[in-house]
Write a protein that holds these residues in place. Structure first.
Motif, PDB file in Angstrom:
ATOM      1  N   HIS A 109      -2.419  -3.476 -10.392  1.00 31.89           N
ATOM      2  CA  HIS A 109      -2.833  -4.233  -9.527  1.00 31.89           C
ATOM      3  C   HIS A 109      -2.404  -4.208  -8.210  1.00 31.89           C
ATOM      4  O   HIS A 109      -3.291  -4.691  -7.151  1.00 31.89           O
ATOM      5  CB  HIS A 109      -2.101  -5.423  -9.912  1.00 31.89           C
ATOM      6  CG  HIS A 109      -2.495  -6.982  -9.412  1.00 31.89           C
ATOM      7  ND1 HIS A 109      -3.731  -7.591  -9.586  1.00 31.89           N
ATOM      8  CD2 HIS A 109      -1.730  -7.738  -8.813  1.00 31.89           C
ATOM      9  CE1 HIS A 109      -3.661  -8.711  -9.065  1.00 31.89           C
ATOM     10  NE2 HIS A 109      -2.504  -8.799  -8.578  1.00 31.89           N
ATOM     11  N   TYR A 110      -1.248  -3.809  -7.710  1.00 31.11           N
ATOM     12  CA  TYR A 110      -0.814  -3.414  -6.521  1.00 31.11           C
ATOM     13  C   TYR A 110      -1.832  -2.795  -5.537  1.00 31.11           C
ATOM     14  O   TYR A 110      -2.090  -2.826  -4.257  1.00 31.11           O
ATOM     15  CB  TYR A 110       0.494  -2.772  -6.406  1.00 31.11           C
ATOM     16  CG  TYR A 110       1.162  -2.316  -5.004  1.00 31.11           C
ATOM     17  CD1 TYR A 110       1.805  -3.529  -4.305  1.00 31.11           C
ATOM     18  CD2 TYR A 110       0.836  -1.339  -4.330  1.00 31.11           C
ATOM     19  CE1 TYR A 110       2.619  -3.185  -3.110  1.00 31.11           C
ATOM     20  CE2 TYR A 110       1.465  -1.148  -3.156  1.00 31.11           C
ATOM     21  CZ  TYR A 110       2.329  -2.031  -2.529  1.00 31.11           C
ATOM     22  OH  TYR A 110       2.898  -1.802  -1.210  1.00 31.11           O
ATOM     23  N   HIS A 111      -2.546  -1.546  -6.250  1.00 28.48           N
ATOM     24  CA  HIS A 111      -3.407  -0.486  -5.422  1.00 28.48           C
ATOM     25  C   HIS A 111      -4.744  -0.994  -5.870  1.00 28.48           C
ATOM     26  O   HIS A 111      -5.710  -0.431  -5.626  1.00 28.48           O
ATOM     27  CB  HIS A 111      -3.215   0.887  -5.995  1.00 28.48           C
ATOM     28  CG  HIS A 111      -1.723   1.416  -5.559  1.00 28.48           C
ATOM     29  ND1 HIS A 111      -1.840   1.686  -3.976  1.00 28.48           N
ATOM     30  CD2 HIS A 111      -0.657   1.731  -6.090  1.00 28.48           C
ATOM     31  CE1 HIS A 111      -0.465   2.017  -3.879  1.00 28.48           C
ATOM     32  NE2 HIS A 111       0.080   2.241  -5.125  1.00 28.48           N
ATOM     33  N   SER A 142       4.019  -3.679 -18.431  1.00 27.78           N
ATOM     34  CA  SER A 142       3.939  -4.506 -17.158  1.00 27.78           C
ATOM     35  C   SER A 142       4.279  -3.853 -15.842  1.00 27.78           C
ATOM     36  O   SER A 142       3.447  -4.141 -14.815  1.00 27.78           O
ATOM     37  CB  SER A 142       5.205  -5.565 -17.228  1.00 27.78           C
ATOM     38  OG  SER A 142       5.132  -6.251 -18.514  1.00 27.78           O
ATOM     39  N   MET A 143       4.954  -2.765 -15.979  1.00 27.06           N
ATOM     40  CA  MET A 143       5.243  -1.901 -14.710  1.00 27.06           C
ATOM     41  C   MET A 143       3.556  -1.251 -14.454  1.00 27.06           C
ATOM     42  O   MET A 143       3.309  -1.173 -13.237  1.00 27.06           O
ATOM     43  CB  MET A 143       6.134  -0.673 -14.938  1.00 27.06           C
ATOM     44  CG  MET A 143       7.491  -1.425 -14.916  1.00 27.06           C
ATOM     45  SD  MET A 143       8.798   0.061 -15.239  1.00 27.06           S
ATOM     46  CE  MET A 143      10.248  -0.705 -14.891  1.00 27.06           C
ATOM     47  N   ILE A 144       3.067  -0.618 -15.384  1.00 22.53           N
ATOM     48  CA  ILE A 144       1.838  -0.014 -15.221  1.00 22.53           C
ATOM     49  C   ILE A 144       0.846  -0.703 -14.611  1.00 22.53           C
ATOM     50  O   ILE A 144       0.101  -0.645 -13.588  1.00 22.53           O
ATOM     51  CB  ILE A 144       1.295   0.605 -16.662  1.00 22.53           C
ATOM     52  CG1 ILE A 144       2.347   1.734 -17.034  1.00 22.53           C
ATOM     53  CG2 ILE A 144      -0.197   1.230 -16.584  1.00 22.53           C
ATOM     54  CD1 ILE A 144       2.252   2.111 -18.696  1.00 22.53           C
ATOM     55  N   LEU A 145       0.863  -2.033 -15.191  1.00 21.74           N
ATOM     56  CA  LEU A 145      -0.201  -3.133 -14.831  1.00 21.74           C
ATOM     57  C   LEU A 145       0.056  -3.352 -13.322  1.00 21.74           C
ATOM     58  O   LEU A 145      -0.932  -3.825 -12.421  1.00 21.74           O
ATOM     59  CB  LEU A 145      -0.326  -4.396 -15.652  1.00 21.74           C
ATOM     60  CG  LEU A 145      -0.813  -3.776 -17.087  1.00 21.74           C
ATOM     61  CD1 LEU A 145      -0.839  -5.160 -17.927  1.00 21.74           C
ATOM     62  CD2 LEU A 145      -2.230  -3.244 -17.045  1.00 21.74           C
ATOM     63  N   PHE A 148       2.824   5.218  -6.540  1.00 18.60           N
ATOM     64  CA  PHE A 148       3.659   4.601  -7.542  1.00 18.60           C
ATOM     65  C   PHE A 148       4.904   4.043  -7.110  1.00 18.60           C
ATOM     66  O   PHE A 148       5.219   3.036  -7.366  1.00 18.60           O
ATOM     67  CB  PHE A 148       3.965   5.684  -8.717  1.00 18.60           C
ATOM     68  CG  PHE A 148       4.685   5.074  -9.667  1.00 18.60           C
ATOM     69  CD1 PHE A 148       4.384   4.371 -10.798  1.00 18.60           C
ATOM     70  CD2 PHE A 148       6.295   5.285  -9.722  1.00 18.60           C
ATOM     71  CE1 PHE A 148       5.135   3.665 -11.661  1.00 18.60           C
ATOM     72  CE2 PHE A 148       7.265   4.751 -10.733  1.00 18.60           C
ATOM     73  CZ  PHE A 148       6.323   3.961 -11.773  1.00 18.60           C
ATOM     74  N   PHE A 149       5.794   4.854  -6.216  1.00 18.30           N
ATOM     75  CA  PHE A 149       6.837   4.459  -5.771  1.00 18.30           C
ATOM     76  C   PHE A 149       6.645   3.219  -4.833  1.00 18.30           C
ATOM     77  O   PHE A 149       7.464   2.287  -4.737  1.00 18.30           O
ATOM     78  CB  PHE A 149       7.647   5.453  -5.018  1.00 18.30           C
ATOM     79  CG  PHE A 149       8.265   6.727  -6.054  1.00 18.30           C
ATOM     80  CD1 PHE A 149       8.865   6.179  -7.002  1.00 18.30           C
ATOM     81  CD2 PHE A 149       8.081   8.033  -5.590  1.00 18.30           C
ATOM     82  CE1 PHE A 149       9.620   7.320  -8.001  1.00 18.30           C
ATOM     83  CE2 PHE A 149       8.743   8.839  -6.478  1.00 18.30           C
ATOM     84  CZ  PHE A 149       9.452   8.573  -7.756  1.00 18.30           C
TER      85      PHE A 149
END
Length: 451
Positions: A126-128, A119-122, A294-295
């Motif tokens: 998605h954010y970027h 979920s974190m990876i996705l 990422f951060f």
């Protein structure tokens, strides 16, 4: 392609059916019963079977593929007809591999943390605005479906479950994905109805590491001694990259992650989740996201559904619901809430609901799992033990297993409900851990006590 799903209503199966429909495939399916939300989601796309049940007449030589779900049995009438016609029958993971064999496959494995890491990876992708294919075991904020398949995307991110593939394929799902990039978060004995010994369970992770394609890579949590041993013992010609929990602090109920640019406030909390974050960062970097980006993205990640999900909050009280049921998850989640709310009374309520947790031999694995809680409660239903055809679990066995003199144990849902609704939750944190619903607990009514 014309694809038929036997047992289309399952959480994973219906999401795959929706993904193929969205890709333009002709999709049909059957099931003997379908619950919400699968039912409504299938109905919206015109994929809900007209009648519940198994209909061999639906199986014909016009079908290009059958996808067989775990809910079906080996003597399922539709399956028998498909075998008779010599049709191509896939398990769920086999079909996902077939759809992704020309992509870079990223597979997240581990007894715990894999849904959160995926979920974190996705979330970061998605954010970027980086489009990837995926399969994840939880509904994510900002995502319509739990499975996405395209012809164009280079990467597919797969949550690698160690449970069985289908009624006629007893291999763990994550053995079939053949990852280019893999992650292993932790190993703690689970699914004892399938893997009766600890050694047999651990062996599945060794096979997973050996299934990574030559020249691929694995990131692994070196703080887990079993993970470290399994990965470092593998003779597979892959890159092995260790990760560990990053530095962080907790101030006034807020977790601050140490980064090269200073302390970063984040929404998630608990050592186990910070460890998950470290693994996710490595995978995102493999996928082209640099550390700063990422951060920036992870600061807005609120968690996966049913994983330390905040369900209510008042001025001096808060309530969380978590899917935790295995001993390692229960301990990590309870410790996380106590660390985050060190100055509050933590009331932790665990429902023993799964085959493993209701097994008298397995119960001893829960020793110390609730020690971080100020008030520890265990609920289980003797009826659930009967349904699962397991030996009776006694009050004394549970008390002995947890090794906590003040452990409160309930077997009657009404008694448990009365206990909860008589609590004063001022300056408290309530943690509800279950893959069930405590015999019919009204969570909305409970929220009113906290808010």
């Amino acid at each position: 392609m014309n694809v038929h799903f036997i047992a289309i209503g399952g959480s994973a199966m219906h999401n795959l059916a929706l993904a193929l429909h969205n890709k333009g495939y002709q999709v049909t399916g059957s099931d003997d019963t379908i619950f919400e939300p699968s039912k409504s989601r299938l109905q919206t796309k015109g994929l809900l079977p007209e009648n519940f049940g198994w209909f061999p007449e639906k199986i014909s030589e016009n079908l290009d593929a059958i996808v067989l779900g775990m809910h079906a049995k080996a003597d399922n009438p539709e399956l028998l007809k498909a075998q008779e016609l010599d049709l191509k029958i896939y398990s769920y993971p086999e079909f996902l591999y077939e759809q992704s064999k020309h992509k870079t496959r990223v597979v997240i494995g581990g007894s715990h943390g894999k849904t959160t890491i995926t979920s974190m990876i996705l979330h970061v992708m998605h954010y970027h605005e980086k489009d990837v294919d995926y399969m994840v075991g939880a509904q994510l904020e900002g995502f319509d479906v739990m499975v996405k398949l395209t012809d164009d995307n280079d990467f597919i991110v797969l949550e690698g479950d160690e449970y069985l593939s289908s009624p006629i394929d007893r291999r763990p799902k994550f053995h079939l994905y053949k990852p280019n990039i893999a992650l292993l978060s932790g190993i703690a004995w689970d699914h004892i109805n399938v893997f009766p010994t600890y050694e047999n369970y651990v062996e599945q992770f060794s096979i997973f590491v050996d299934s990574i394609v030559r020249g691929g890579s694995i990131n692994y949590n070196e703080e887990d001694p079993e993970v470290k041993r399994v990965v470092e013992a593998s003779q597979n010609t892959i890159r092995k990259i260790a990760y560990q929990t990053p530095e962080y602090t907790v101030e006034n109920g807020e977790t601050l992650l140490e980064t090269p640019e200073g302390a970063l406030p984040i929404e998630i909390f608990g050592k186990h989740n910070l460890n998950n974050l470290a693994g996710a960062k490595w995978i995102c970097q493999h996928m082209g996201i640099d550390e700063d980006d990422f951060f920036e993205a992870i600061a807005t990640f609120k968690g996966a559904s049913k994983r330390l999900e905040k369900i209510a909050e008042g001025q001096s009280s808060v309530a969380y619901k978590d899917f935790a049921h295995s001993p390692s998850k229960v301990m990590a989640t309870t410790n996380a809430v106590k660390e985050q709310y060190a100055n509050r009374k933590v009331v932790a309520c665990l429902e023993l609901h799964t085959y493993s947790s209701l097994n008298a031999e397995f119960l001893k694995e829960y020793k110390g799992a609730l020690d971080a809680a100020d008030v520890a409660v265990v609920f289980y239903s003797p009826h659930a033990v009967e349904i699962k055809k397991l030996k009776e679990v006694t009050h004394e066995q549970i008390a002995t297993a947890f090794e906590r003199d003040d452990l409160i144990i309930y077997t009657n849902p009404d008694d448990f409900k009365t206990f909860l609704f008589e609590q004063n939750f001022d300056n408290s944190a309530l943690l509800l851990m279950s893959s069930g619903n405590y015999g019919g607990l009204d969570f909305n009514a409970l929220k009113a006590l906290v808010e």
